[in-house]
Design a protein around this motif. Structure first.
Motif, PDB file in Angstrom:
ATOM      1  N   HIS A  79       2.736  -7.040   4.498  1.00  0.00           N
ATOM      2  CA  HIS A  79       1.295  -6.641   4.765  1.00  0.00           C
ATOM      3  C   HIS A  79       0.932  -6.667   6.234  1.00  0.00           C
ATOM      4  CE1 HIS A  79       0.291  -5.598   0.794  1.00  0.00           C
ATOM      5  NE2 HIS A  79       1.369  -6.293   0.553  1.00  0.00           N
ATOM      6  N   CYS A  80      -0.200  -6.239   6.487  1.00  0.00           N
ATOM      7  CA  CYS A  80      -0.932  -6.722   7.654  1.00  0.00           C
ATOM      8  C   CYS A  80      -2.570  -7.122   7.349  1.00  0.00           C
ATOM      9  CB  CYS A  80      -1.136  -5.522   8.768  1.00  0.00           C
ATOM     10  SG  CYS A  80       0.388  -4.905   9.155  1.00  0.00           S
ATOM     11  N   GLU A 120      -2.235   0.152   8.164  1.00  0.00           N
ATOM     12  CA  GLU A 120      -1.419  -1.101   7.447  1.00  0.00           C
ATOM     13  C   GLU A 120      -0.272  -0.176   6.754  1.00  0.00           C
ATOM     14  OE1 GLU A 120      -3.560  -3.711   4.685  1.00  0.00           O
ATOM     15  OE2 GLU A 120      -1.475  -4.739   4.299  1.00  0.00           O
ATOM     16  N   GLU A 128      -5.957  -8.000  -0.810  1.00  0.00           N
ATOM     17  CA  GLU A 128      -4.655  -7.327  -1.110  1.00  0.00           C
ATOM     18  C   GLU A 128      -4.903  -6.969  -2.892  1.00  0.00           C
ATOM     19  OE1 GLU A 128      -3.117  -6.282   1.252  1.00  0.00           O
ATOM     20  OE2 GLU A 128      -2.817  -7.592   2.636  1.00  0.00           O
ATOM     21  N   HIS A 144       0.954  -1.049  -0.044  1.00  0.00           N
ATOM     22  CA  HIS A 144      -0.224  -0.186   0.032  1.00  0.00           C
ATOM     23  C   HIS A 144       0.550   1.151  -0.004  1.00  0.00           C
ATOM     24  CE1 HIS A 144      -3.211  -3.040   0.838  1.00  0.00           C
ATOM     25  NE2 HIS A 144      -2.157  -3.410   1.513  1.00  0.00           N
TER      26      HIS A 144
END
Ligand SMILES: [Zn+2]
Length: 421
Positions: free
Chosen positions: A108-109, A55, A139, A41
């Motif tokens: 990522h989270c 995130e 995602e 992101h």
């Protein structure tokens, strides 16, 4: 006071030491290990906002921690982003491919509407279950934030679990290595940090499909879980997770390095291999047939003995010499173009059947992998047509590569010799 003779000795010693230091610093460069770190992101895409955490910021902090550990250990690190900017998904893979990286690691989270928690590592593949599919779908949905996503990602239907079947073809070649890295990461998460083990799993992440190297996507934990969210949002959590991932990458690298050393030939065997491979699309049918029979053998023999380091590797194809020149300047500079279809740790026989019907294939060793190329032409214009043809055959992430005197050179450098663009 130092006598004249002893100053000469001292000077000689300094020179000797200097040349020694110089040599020893060259070694790691020849074996440079390149890792592309991808913080998920960024910019106008915050990622998930579980418990009000961002995130994009957490992923970036973890990635910067991984990078700083790797850099201290002699790894060359390339970041898809180092600050809060939005990077298109396809560009992230492109960065890794252009760098010819050894590894691609995306961070990522996760989020969920339950109390779910734990850390997992994904490799590209078929979603084994609905849960994995949902993670990938979340995602993948970032493509909707990109301009021109309808055309760019025309092949992907992120809402269909089945559409991902085609996606796995390229990364399949790296699956073993990707899983190996994933396991090392999970071991560190569970053994050193006592995180809940969500294991190494497969799912259809677009960002992993774009790369030509072992690639993983780490879901470091759930921001939606109260404890885990607060841990991941803390400096301590980010440093611990970053160090755990970095240490897994270093373990993976050391494993690759030692197997590379094992595969290196003695100079004795190297001498006995004298491949002469003519690769020329303009040749007659008869010669083509002969080449089809002879080339894979000669090349396989060479590759089996070939050093794994690109610097010391001989060019596989010494080409362009006999073909009618479409570009006088390119021919004079001995510039040729090919289309790189993929890189793989496996020796795939150079047959059209294995490459969706494409022929005029070639292969060259690169680090611990082989690069597979299609076509061979001194004309950049023709190379672009070959690239279109590769796209039509499903190699949409292929790209044009350039050679000067049979050695791989950056495309931009080759184009200096070529009038047409
Ligand atoms: Zn994400």
């Amino acid at each position: 006071m130092i006598g004249k003779q002893s100053s000469i000795v001292l000077l000689a010693t300094v020179f000797f030491l200097f040349s020694f230091i110089n040599n020893s610093t060259e070694l790691p460069q020849a074996r440079e290990f390149v890792v592309v770190l991808d913080a998920g992101h960024g910019g106008h895409d915050p990622g998930n906002l579980g418990n009000g955490y961002l995130e994009k910021n957490i992923a970036l902090s973890i990635v910067l921690e991984i990078g700083s550990v790797l850099e201290k250990n002699g790894v060359r690190v390339i970041y898809t982003r180092k600050d809060d900017t939005f990077v298109d998904l396809y560009k992230r893979g492109e960065i890794a491919n252009k760098a010819n990286a050894d590894l691609f690691v995306s961070v990522h989270c996760d989020s969920h509407n339950s109390d779910a928690y734990g850390a997992g590592t994904f490799v590209l593949g078929l979603h084994a279950n609905k849960q994995n599919f949902e993670v990938a779908k979340k995602e993948n949905s970032v493509i909707y934030l990109e301009d021109n996503y309808e055309n760019r990602y025309a092949d992907y239907d992120i809402n269909s679990a089945e559409s991902v079947i085609g996606l796995t073809i390229m990364q399949e070649e790296f699956l073993d290595q990707s899983i190996q890295l994933g396991k090392l990461i999970q071991d560190n998460f569970t053994q050193s940090l006592k995180r809940k083990d969500r294991k190494v799993k497969q799912a259809g992440f677009i960002v992993l499909h774009q790369t030509f190297m072992p690639s993983v996507l780490v879901e470091t934990g759930f921001l939606t879980n109260k404890n885990e969210g607060s841990y991941l949002n803390s400096k301590k959590g980010q440093q611990e997770m970053g160090k755990a991932i970095a240490s897994a990458i270093l373990k993976y690298k050391n494993g690759v390095d030692s197997s590379t050393i094992d595969l290196e030939p003695s100079t004795e065997t190297e001498k006995t291999v004298t491949p002469s491979i003519a690769d020329n699309s303009e040749k007659t049918e008869e010669v083509k047939k002969e080449r089809e029979v002879n080339m894979p053998k000669a090349e396989e023999k060479k590759l089996a003995n070939a050093p794994k380091i690109e610097k010391s590797a001989e060019p596989v194809a010494k080409s362009g010499d006999n073909s009618p020149s479409t570009t006088a300047t390119a021919a004079a500079a001995n510039i040729t173009f090919k289309i790189q279809l993929m890189a793989s740790s496996k020796q795939v026989p150079l047959k059209g059947d294995n490459f969706n019907g494409l022929n005029d294939l070639s292969r060259e060793p690169y680090k611990n992998l082989y690069r597979y190329m299609y076509g061979n032409t001194p004309s950049y214009f023709k190379a672009k047509l070959l690239k279109e043809n590769a796209d039509l055959k499903g190699y949409t992430t292929s790209y044009i590569v350039a050679y000067k005197d049979g050695q791989r050179v950056p495309l931009a450098e080759a184009l200096k010799y070529v009038g047409e663009q």
